[in-house]
Scaffold this motif. Structure first.
Motif, PDB file in Angstrom:
ATOM      1  N   THR A 140       0.987  -0.895   0.231  1.00 25.58           N
ATOM      2  CA  THR A 140      -0.291  -0.329   0.161  1.00 25.58           C
ATOM      3  C   THR A 140       1.054   1.329   0.146  1.00 25.58           C
ATOM      4  O   THR A 140       0.551   2.216  -0.497  1.00 25.58           O
ATOM      5  N   GLY A 144      -0.075   3.741  -2.588  1.00 26.88           N
ATOM      6  CA  GLY A 144       0.080   4.692  -2.398  1.00 26.88           C
ATOM      7  C   GLY A 144       0.774   6.315  -2.886  1.00 26.88           C
ATOM      8  O   GLY A 144       0.326   7.403  -3.515  1.00 26.88           O
ATOM      9  N   LYS A 147       0.968   7.082  -6.994  1.00 28.13           N
ATOM     10  CA  LYS A 147       0.156   7.484  -6.965  1.00 28.13           C
ATOM     11  C   LYS A 147      -0.159   9.255  -7.201  1.00 28.13           C
ATOM     12  O   LYS A 147      -0.428   9.874  -7.282  1.00 28.13           O
ATOM     13  N   ASN A 148       0.021   9.429  -5.589  1.00 28.41           N
ATOM     14  CA  ASN A 148       0.054  10.676  -4.706  1.00 28.41           C
ATOM     15  C   ASN A 148       1.355  11.277  -6.108  1.00 28.41           C
ATOM     16  O   ASN A 148       1.340  12.933  -6.402  1.00 28.41           O
ATOM     17  N   HIS A 186       1.985  12.932   1.844  1.00 32.02           N
ATOM     18  CA  HIS A 186       0.601  13.201   0.743  1.00 32.02           C
ATOM     19  C   HIS A 186       0.264  14.885   0.497  1.00 32.02           C
ATOM     20  O   HIS A 186      -0.092  15.538   0.306  1.00 32.02           O
ATOM     21  N   ILE A 208      -5.413  12.721  -0.695  1.00 29.64           N
ATOM     22  CA  ILE A 208      -5.588  11.394   0.250  1.00 29.64           C
ATOM     23  C   ILE A 208      -4.316  10.978   1.106  1.00 29.64           C
ATOM     24  O   ILE A 208      -3.121  10.419  -0.208  1.00 29.64           O
ATOM     25  N   LYS A 209      -4.260  10.269   2.263  1.00 22.87           N
ATOM     26  CA  LYS A 209      -3.225   9.176   2.381  1.00 22.87           C
ATOM     27  C   LYS A 209      -3.176   7.693   1.602  1.00 22.87           C
ATOM     28  O   LYS A 209      -3.457   7.109   2.402  1.00 22.87           O
ATOM     29  N   ARG A 210      -3.144   8.297   0.832  1.00 27.61           N
ATOM     30  CA  ARG A 210      -3.321   6.511   0.056  1.00 27.61           C
ATOM     31  C   ARG A 210      -1.448   5.575  -0.167  1.00 27.61           C
ATOM     32  O   ARG A 210      -1.739   4.443   0.394  1.00 27.61           O
ATOM     33  N   GLN A 211      -0.910   6.261   0.956  1.00 24.61           N
ATOM     34  CA  GLN A 211       0.071   5.734   1.319  1.00 24.61           C
ATOM     35  C   GLN A 211       0.235   4.898   3.378  1.00 24.61           C
ATOM     36  O   GLN A 211       1.011   4.148   3.374  1.00 24.61           O
ATOM     37  N   LEU A 216      -6.150   4.468   4.874  1.00 23.40           N
ATOM     38  CA  LEU A 216      -7.004   3.696   3.447  1.00 23.40           C
ATOM     39  C   LEU A 216      -8.790   3.350   4.401  1.00 23.40           C
ATOM     40  O   LEU A 216      -9.696   3.283   3.870  1.00 23.40           O
ATOM     41  N   ASP A 226      -9.183  15.028  -2.614  1.00 22.87           N
ATOM     42  CA  ASP A 226      -8.131  15.251  -2.312  1.00 22.87           C
ATOM     43  C   ASP A 226      -8.131  16.812  -2.227  1.00 22.87           C
ATOM     44  O   ASP A 226      -8.877  17.297  -3.748  1.00 22.87           O
ATOM     45  N   VAL A 349     -10.183  11.196  -7.745  1.00 20.16           N
ATOM     46  CA  VAL A 349     -10.806   9.835  -7.290  1.00 20.16           C
ATOM     47  C   VAL A 349     -12.395   9.698  -8.129  1.00 20.16           C
ATOM     48  O   VAL A 349     -12.480   7.925  -8.430  1.00 20.16           O
TER      49      VAL A 349
END
Length: 460
Positions: A140, A144, A147-148, A186, A208-211, A216, A226, A349
């Motif tokens: 993740t 993540g 992606k950020n 993020h 978003i804290k995708r990491q 999540l 975002d 998103v």
């Protein structure tokens, strides 16, 4: 018959003599081949002297006597080193305390445990879950973060030409324009400067804290998006003194509670449909004239069209951040700044990374239009007077609230000054010390005496 008995006795005596002489012969043959024969010879002579002529040699084995009347066997050994174990006086009471072998001994039952010849994976389910959790968290984090980074790159790709047209410097470093500063995985910031109508603009991408796997999981219950936060720092000549805010209803309630300038200057909240805005917005305004002038028909039309992207627009000359708590309250007015704040939602998103970043372009154009309008707008004389009066009231209220604290600080300063003077006089001369004490007593007595006003009456 007697003859034969006599002959047999003679032969027995001769054989006995031969046997007694044979060891000495063997010793003589051994002495010839041994290097230490002379010492052994002396030993043998000493032994022969002790034994004596005609005496029998020492026994080569232990003599065992058998008592036919008893079943026990007694072994007699002169050189036995374990002889003391058979002394009954060495172990008194041992035979009495010793357990009787005739009695029945307790039986020990040993439980047979089956031996596990192979490992069972069911016993390691906790370790397996932990390993899977670590692998999922690492995967993740990598996905993540990637992606950020893609969102930041897409935003730069679509909006860098617009920023270059409006600002001389885009980014923190002159040699590398357009470079974002990475605050966290993020959060990214970019500073732009070199434009009229403002001193600079700070762009902050809060993604978003995708990491974070935990964040999540929380996002599945509570919706997160975002956001792009724009802060434009205005000069003193770039806008007049007023405070206004247009925001979504939920955000307007939050800002009015948290922000110091909105809670003090904008106590009244009005619905957006009365000002030509969508119903989902609320208006916080100090001076209605300024709000109507800034949010004209063109701005309202843009907000109505792109209202799903705009979270709030906050314009203030008294911006000092969130409210100060009682623990952090000070005796000085907080430093205020003239700013234009805007919160924008990135629909990455829903629409994807490229379309979500590209959709923000009209909102940035609206921001530059409002900056130009703030530069040209001036309050009327009545509105300017009202604005100045409001700020004086706020300052007076703040001074009254901090009057007790300031008095306490002043008393503390006077006490410190008096203590320093006393220490100085004590160090100089005792006579000066006495004069200072008399003076201090008079001052304290005068302070305790009630004040009376004398009136002079003329005689008739």
């Amino acid at each position: 018959m007697k003859f034969w008995l006599l002959v047999s006795q003679i032969f027995l005596v001769l054989g006995f003599l031969i046997l007694s002489v044979s060891p000495s012969l063997d010793d003589a043959s051994l002495l010839q081949d041994n290097e230490f024969a002379e010492f052994e010879q002396f030993d043998s002579e000493d032994d022969s002297q002790e034994i004596g002529v005609g005496s029998q040699p020492p026994p080569l084995y232990n003599i065992i006597t058998v008592d036919e009347s008893e079943d026990d066997i007694l072994v007699e050994d002169e050189d036995n080193e374990f002889e003391h174990f058979q002394d009954p006086e060495e172990f008194e009471g041992f035979t009495e305390d010793a357990p009787n072998p005739a009695q029945e001994q307790p039986k020990i039952t040993i439980t047979k445990v089956p031996i596990m010849m192979r490992a069972r994976w069911e016993a390691y389910w906790a370790e397996g879950l932990l390993v899977l959790g670590l692998v999922a968290y690492a995967a993740t984090f990598l996905i993540g973060r990637s992606k950020n980074t893609s969102i930041v790159a897409a935003f730069t790709h679509f909006h860098k030409p617009l920023l270059d047209d409006n600002f001389t410097l885009v980014g923190e470093e002159v040699g590398e324009p357009g470079v974002w500063r990475k605050e966290a995985e993020h959060c990214y910031t970019m500073w732009c400067s070199g434009r009229t109508c403002c001193e600079g603009m700070l762009l902050t991408l809060k993604l978003i804290k995708r990491q974070d796997l935990v964040h999540l999981a929380i996002g599945l219950v509570r919706l997160t998006v975002d956001t792009l936060i724009i802060r434009v720092e205005l000069g003193k000549d770039d806008m007049d003194a007023f405070v206004t805010c247009v925001a979504v209803k939920k955000t307007a309630i939050k800002l009015q509670k948290e922000m110091a300038d909105l809670s003090v200057f904008c106590g009244e909240k009005r619905p957006g449909d009365k000002c030509g805005l969508p119903e989902s917005f609320s208006v916080l305004s100090e001076i209605g004239e300024a709000t109507q002038a800034i949010f004209d028909q063109r701005v309202c039309a843009a907000i109505e069209k792109f209202g799903h992207l705009i979270d709030y627009i906050h314009i203030s000359d008294q911006y000092s951040g969130p409210k100060q708590t009682e623990e952090t309250s000070s005796t000085k007015l907080p430093e205020c700044q003239r700013v234009l704040l805007m919160g924008v939602t990135l629909p990455c998103v829903v629409a994807g990374i490229d379309k979500g970043c590209e959709a923000v372009a009209p909102v940035l154009t609206l921001l530059f239009y409002m900056m130009e309008k703030l530069k040209r707008f001036r309050l009327s004389k009545e509105a300017a007077t009202k604005s100045e009066r409001n700020r004086q009231k706020v300052e007076e209220a703040f001074l009254r609230s901090t009057h007790a604290a300031r008095q306490q600080l002043a008393a503390q300063r006077r006490e410190d000054k008096r203590r320093v003077e006393k220490d100085r006089i004590l160090a100089e001369d005792p006579e000066k010390q006495r004069r200072w004490e008399r003076k201090e007593q008079k001052r304290q007595l005068k302070k305790k005496t009630p004040k009376m006003k004398q009136l002079k009456v003329k005689a008739l």
